[in-house]
Design a protein around this motif. Structure first.
Motif, PDB file in Angstrom:
ATOM      1  N   ARG A   1       1.042   0.069  -7.763  1.00 57.58           N
ATOM      2  CA  ARG A   1       1.344  -1.114  -6.959  1.00 57.58           C
ATOM      3  C   ARG A   1       2.568  -1.827  -7.529  1.00 57.58           C
ATOM      4  O   ARG A   1       3.448  -2.258  -6.783  1.00 57.58           O
ATOM      5  CB  ARG A   1       0.161  -2.074  -6.928  1.00 57.58           C
ATOM      6  CG  ARG A   1       0.464  -3.336  -6.135  1.00 57.58           C
ATOM      7  CD  ARG A   1      -0.715  -4.249  -6.059  1.00 57.58           C
ATOM      8  NE  ARG A   1      -1.696  -3.611  -5.204  1.00 57.58           N
ATOM      9  CZ  ARG A   1      -2.909  -4.061  -4.999  1.00 57.58           C
ATOM     10  NH1 ARG A   1      -3.322  -5.148  -5.609  1.00 57.58           N
ATOM     11  NH2 ARG A   1      -3.752  -3.449  -4.196  1.00 57.58           N
TER      12      ARG A   1
ATOM     13  N   ARG B   1       5.655   0.069  -6.442  1.00 54.85           N
ATOM     14  CA  ARG B   1       5.993  -0.158  -5.035  1.00 54.85           C
ATOM     15  C   ARG B   1       6.665  -1.512  -4.857  1.00 54.85           C
ATOM     16  O   ARG B   1       7.662  -1.636  -4.140  1.00 54.85           O
ATOM     17  CB  ARG B   1       4.751  -0.059  -4.159  1.00 54.85           C
ATOM     18  CG  ARG B   1       4.244   1.354  -3.960  1.00 54.85           C
ATOM     19  CD  ARG B   1       3.193   1.418  -2.881  1.00 54.85           C
ATOM     20  NE  ARG B   1       2.050   0.559  -3.128  1.00 54.85           N
ATOM     21  CZ  ARG B   1       0.950   0.910  -3.795  1.00 54.85           C
ATOM     22  NH1 ARG B   1       0.857   2.123  -4.301  1.00 54.85           N
ATOM     23  NH2 ARG B   1      -0.040   0.061  -3.956  1.00 54.85           N
TER      24      ARG B   1
ATOM     25  N   ALA C   1       0.839  -1.190   0.000  1.00 57.06           N
ATOM     26  CA  ALA C   1       0.000   0.000   0.000  1.00 57.06           C
ATOM     27  C   ALA C   1       0.879   1.245   0.000  1.00 57.06           C
ATOM     28  O   ALA C   1       2.042   1.190   0.399  1.00 57.06           O
ATOM     29  CB  ALA C   1      -0.895  -0.003   1.240  1.00 57.06           C
TER      30      ALA C   1
END
Length: 99
Positions: free
Chosen positions: A58, A61, A16
């Motif tokens: 995402r 990340r 997240a």
């Protein structure tokens, strides 16, 4: 040990915005206590190559996490072991006056 697909799915669910690397590893280990850090990093790369549901943020990340954790162990300096004789020579060189 958890399969790489299970770890990858867990990583995709936990990656997240704002989560730190250590927090991510700890969260994965809560769900998969026997997973090693190396397995988690491999799963992060696997998650990148599998579908990330078109979520580029995402994927970024996971990519950042995987790259940093993969190289984190390599960045630690190795201890330098020198023989006593070599240390003496260095000490003698440092004591000699420079002209």
């Amino acid at each position: 040990m958890a399969r790489i697909e299970e770890l990858a799915a867990t990583l995709q669910g936990l990656a997240a915005p704002g989560i730190k690397r250590k927090e991510l590893v700890a969260a994965v280990r809560e769900k998969h206590p026997k997973a090693s850090k190396k397995d988690i990093v491999r799963a992060a790369f696997y998650a990148l190559t599998s579908a990330v549901d078109g979520d580029l943020e995402r994927a970024q990340r996971l990519h950042t996490f995987a790259l940093h954790e993969r190289t984190a162990e390599d960045e630690e300096p190795l201890p330098v072991k020198r023989r006593k004789r070599d240390r003496r020579k260095d000490a003698q060189r440092n004591q000699q006056p420079t002209h």
